[in-house]
Design an enzyme around this catalytic site. Structure first.
Site, PDB file in Angstrom:
ATOM      1  N   ASP A   1      14.401  50.576  19.424  1.00 35.62           N
ATOM      2  CA  ASP A   1      13.718  49.547  18.654  1.00 35.62           C
ATOM      3  C   ASP A   1      12.788  50.293  17.680  1.00 35.62           C
ATOM      4  OD1 ASP A   1      12.209  47.119  18.022  1.00 35.62           O
ATOM      5  OD2 ASP A   1      10.696  47.894  19.401  1.00 35.62           O
TER       6      ASP A   1
ATOM      7  N   ASP B   1       9.421  48.885  15.711  1.00 37.38           N
ATOM      8  CA  ASP B   1       7.987  48.603  15.857  1.00 37.38           C
ATOM      9  C   ASP B   1       7.528  48.732  17.302  1.00 37.38           C
ATOM     10  OD1 ASP B   1       7.219  48.112  13.245  1.00 37.38           O
ATOM     11  OD2 ASP B   1       7.814  46.020  13.298  1.00 37.38           O
TER      12      ASP B   1
ATOM     13  N   ARG C   1      16.386  35.948   6.018  1.00 33.87           N
ATOM     14  CA  ARG C   1      17.107  37.224   6.035  1.00 33.87           C
ATOM     15  C   ARG C   1      18.603  36.955   6.196  1.00 33.87           C
ATOM     16  NH1 ARG C   1      12.927  40.181  10.303  1.00 33.87           N
ATOM     17  NH2 ARG C   1      11.102  40.136   8.941  1.00 33.87           N
TER      18      ARG C   1
ATOM     19  N   SER D   1       5.107  37.104  14.374  1.00 38.08           N
ATOM     20  CA  SER D   1       6.206  36.212  13.986  1.00 38.08           C
ATOM     21  C   SER D   1       7.150  35.839  15.119  1.00 38.08           C
ATOM     22  CB  SER D   1       6.996  36.834  12.827  1.00 38.08           C
ATOM     23  OG  SER D   1       7.518  38.080  13.223  1.00 38.08           O
TER      24      SER D   1
ATOM     25  N   ASP E   1       9.774  47.878  23.270  1.00 34.19           N
ATOM     26  CA  ASP E   1       8.473  47.473  23.831  1.00 34.19           C
ATOM     27  C   ASP E   1       8.409  45.994  24.187  1.00 34.19           C
ATOM     28  OD1 ASP E   1       6.340  46.699  21.039  1.00 34.19           O
ATOM     29  OD2 ASP E   1       8.506  46.827  21.051  1.00 34.19           O
TER      30      ASP E   1
ATOM     31  N   ASP F   1      21.058  44.071  29.234  1.00 31.67           N
ATOM     32  CA  ASP F   1      22.522  44.075  29.101  1.00 31.67           C
ATOM     33  C   ASP F   1      23.128  45.203  29.943  1.00 31.67           C
ATOM     34  OD1 ASP F   1      25.218  44.879  27.730  1.00 31.67           O
ATOM     35  OD2 ASP F   1      24.714  42.926  26.871  1.00 31.67           O
TER      36      ASP F   1
ATOM     37  N   THR G   1      23.781  48.819  28.563  1.00 36.35           N
ATOM     38  CA  THR G   1      22.710  49.771  28.235  1.00 36.35           C
ATOM     39  C   THR G   1      21.918  50.151  29.479  1.00 36.35           C
ATOM     40  OG1 THR G   1      20.976  48.128  27.831  1.00 36.35           O
ATOM     41  CG2 THR G   1      22.392  48.691  25.953  1.00 36.35           C
TER      42      THR G   1
END
Length: 242
Positions: free
Chosen positions: A8, A10, A119, A175, A205, A219, A222
């Site tokens: 990831d 951020d 997006r 958000s 995180d 999942d 992973t």
């Protein structure tokens, strides 16, 4: 059989919405000599470039903006998917109108601009507005931790749009991400299905239920690690690849 470390952005590779440090950038390039590396973010490609560098597609074996709805491998664009073709204009307009009216009824210490960002693969909804300053962002985040502003918003959206095939998840500090079911970060794994990796490690995180790393973290394809900051990510990687 190769391994892949999928990160990831951020809170994992960078501080939220900040540029990657030189130390972390250098560490990842060294790590790349031992394993393939990739990044998956909810943000669009431009934001990934802002934070990880304009040469991000050269520095990572895989780059998955917007949860992998846009995908790059070895510096080349693999594919691009879009939300409007999938959901249809009626659902999108209902969603945008509802979110704007909900935000209009919340009283916050500050509100700025860009409450909804459209997006390729999702709508990003921010009660304070994405054009807030870094200080205002942190102020909202601290308030949100106490008052659960986004959590209540998500619960409300889930009720209002039940049965419409949408997922609502809390992303970053300010958000909410809205996207079709199954278009969470797991979406990027479909680009890796035939790549023959023995193990795909995922680092994020926001791995708790409702967080935007949760689905890919849990999942079975992973091996997930929860991290608290880039330093934590580095520490775990150094343990895995001494």
């Amino acid at each position: 059989m190769a391994t892949l470390c999928l990160f990831d952005m951020d809170g994992t590779l960078t501080a939220p919405r900040q540029k990657i440090t030189e130390e972390m950038d250098g560490f990842l390039q060294k790590l790349r000599q031992k394993t393939k590396i990739g990044v998956v973010g909810g943000s669009d490609f431009e934001k990934l470039q802002e934070q990880l560098g304009n040469d991000v597609v050269e520095k990572y074996d895989y780059v998955f903006p917007e949860n992998g709805l846009v995908a790059y491998k070895d510096g080349k664009l693999l594919c691009k998917q879009n939300i409007q073709g999938h959901l249809g204009e009626d659902v999108i307009q209902d969603l945008i109108n509802y979110c704007l009216s909900y935000i209009a009824n919340i009283k916050l210490p500050k509100k700025r601009g860009t409450f909804i960002e459209f997006r390729n693969g999702m709508l990003n909804v921010s009660p304070i507005g994405r054009s807030c300053s870094q200080e205002e962002r942190i102020e909202f985040y601290e308030l949100d931790k106490k008052e659960h502003i986004r959590q209540k918003f998500v619960a409300d959206l889930r009720k209002e749009f039940a049965g419409k095939g949408l997922t609502f998840s809390i992303g970053g500090q300010i958000s909410i991400d809205v996207f079709p079911e199954g278009w969470d970060k797991r979406y990027c794994l479909r680009h890796l299905e035939h790549a023959g990796y023995k193990t795909i490690y995922f680092f994020g995180d926001k791995t708790m239920p409702g967080g935007n790393d949760h689905e890919i973290f849990t999942d079975p394809r992973t091996v997930g690690y929860t991290v608290t900051a880039p330093e934590d990510t580095r520490r775990i990687c150094e343990g895995l690849f001494p």
